[in-house]
Design an enzyme around this catalytic site. Structure first.
Site, PDB file in Angstrom:
ATOM      1  N   GLU A   1       8.314  -3.909  10.669  1.00 50.92           N
ATOM      2  CA  GLU A   1       9.146  -3.183   9.930  1.00 50.92           C
ATOM      3  C   GLU A   1       9.801  -1.733  11.393  1.00 50.92           C
ATOM      4  OE1 GLU A   1       6.170  -1.274   7.031  1.00 50.92           O
ATOM      5  OE2 GLU A   1       7.413   0.261   7.253  1.00 50.92           O
TER       6      GLU A   1
ATOM      7  N   ASP B   1       0.688  -0.717   0.454  1.00 48.38           N
ATOM      8  CA  ASP B   1       0.082   0.287  -0.354  1.00 48.38           C
ATOM      9  C   ASP B   1       0.843   1.574  -0.149  1.00 48.38           C
ATOM     10  OD1 ASP B   1       0.857  -0.130   2.665  1.00 48.38           O
ATOM     11  OD2 ASP B   1      -1.189  -0.321   3.902  1.00 48.38           O
TER      12      ASP B   1
ATOM     13  N   GLU C   1      -1.392  -5.292   8.360  1.00 47.49           N
ATOM     14  CA  GLU C   1      -1.578  -4.813   9.499  1.00 47.49           C
ATOM     15  C   GLU C   1      -2.076  -4.935  10.781  1.00 47.49           C
ATOM     16  OE1 GLU C   1      -0.412  -1.071   9.038  1.00 47.49           O
ATOM     17  OE2 GLU C   1       1.089  -1.205   7.148  1.00 47.49           O
TER      18      GLU C   1
END
Ligand code: KIV
Length: 272
Positions: free
Chosen positions: A190, A52, A123
């Site tokens: 991340e 995204d 996520e």
């Protein structure tokens, strides 16, 4: 006659699991269109993420929040048409799964049916477990994503390193185990400390792919526009630039403008 395009050893979720067990690192890059996906796949990448982050690098938005499910499907189907070997994973965009698990499954089914992709990424940890379970029940492989989760940027307030405090680190380890237990085939971490990412990679069996998470994980992912230097204003410490395409493309365009204005282009051999 084979209905398959070309004979390649295709990367599947099982191949990724085998790579982790024999200690072979997994390479992953984003792609959002046919032409770049073709180059990236021909170059031998293992996983292509239709991230995204298209919201940022393709559409010019400040965050990943505005991109829609229809737009993700458009990008994903362009990528799938180019790919012969890599596993293609598509991000469920913000707003397409947070409502409830039925909504999450409906969004996933649209991605899988309309793009031909192989897996989805979402996520979050414990709070999205029910959705992950429902999607897995439908037979769709799910990749998790913990640490800095850009869809929650307004909750975090900044893009700085996550899980530097004990409580957040403990939650992250717990979430990683829950995602593995639920059946996710891999996990993206991340922007977290390298020692924490290594600890996670060592404490779960599924492959852990890092971005800004150090070298102790099972693979690496970067945004293709960043590693090619197309985006030239984004320079986090974790980013290695392999090209400076911003300058190269700008120079080529400047030369073209000069050639057109000076009537150098087209020359005698470049016309009919
Ligand atoms: O959207 C994206 O590009 C991602 C990567 C940063 C992992 O989620």
């Amino acid at each position: 006659m084979s209905i398959h395009k070309k004979e390649h050893k295709k990367i599947t979720t099982h191949v990724l699991a085998e790579m982790k067990s024999r200690g072979e690192k997994i390479s992953m890059l984003t792609a959002y269109d046919f032409s770049i996906a073709k180059i990236v796949d021909d170059a031998g990448i293992d996983v292509i993420l239709v991230g995204d982050s298209a919201s940022n690098v393709m559409a010019g938005h400040e965050t990943t929040l505005p991109i829609t499910l229809d737009q993700m499907i458009y990008h994903a189907s362009s990528v799938v048409r180019a790919v012969n070997r890599a596993l293609v994973v598509v991000d469920l965009p913000f707003g397409s799964y947070q409502g409830n698990s039925k909504e999450a499954l409906a969004s996933t089914i649209r991605i899988m049916k309309e793009s031909g992709a192989h897996a989805i990424k979402m996520e979050g940890g414990e709070e999205i477990l029910e959705s992950i379970r429902r999607i897995l029940t439908a037979g769709v492989p799910v990749m998790g994503h913990l640490g800095l989760t850009p869809q929650s940027i307004y909750k975090f307030g900044t893009y700085t390193v996550r899980a530097t405090e004990d409580a957040e680190a403990e939650k992250l380890i717990n979430d990683a185990k829950l995602l593995e237990h639920a059946g996710c085939f891999a996990l993206v971490l991340e922007k977290i400390p390298a020692h924490l990412a290594q600890k996670v990679a060592e404490s779960i069996q599924i492959p852990v792919i890092g971005i800004g998470a150090g070298n102790g994980v099972d693979g690496q992912v970067l945004v293709v526009h960043d590693m090619l230097g197309i985006t030239n204003e984004f320079s986090p410490r974790f980013l290695r630039r392999y090209l400076d395409l911003y300058q190269d493309i700008k120079g080529a365009v400047q030369q073209y403008v000069t050639d057109v204005k000076s009537k150098d282009f087209p020359n005698d051999k470049e016309q009919y």
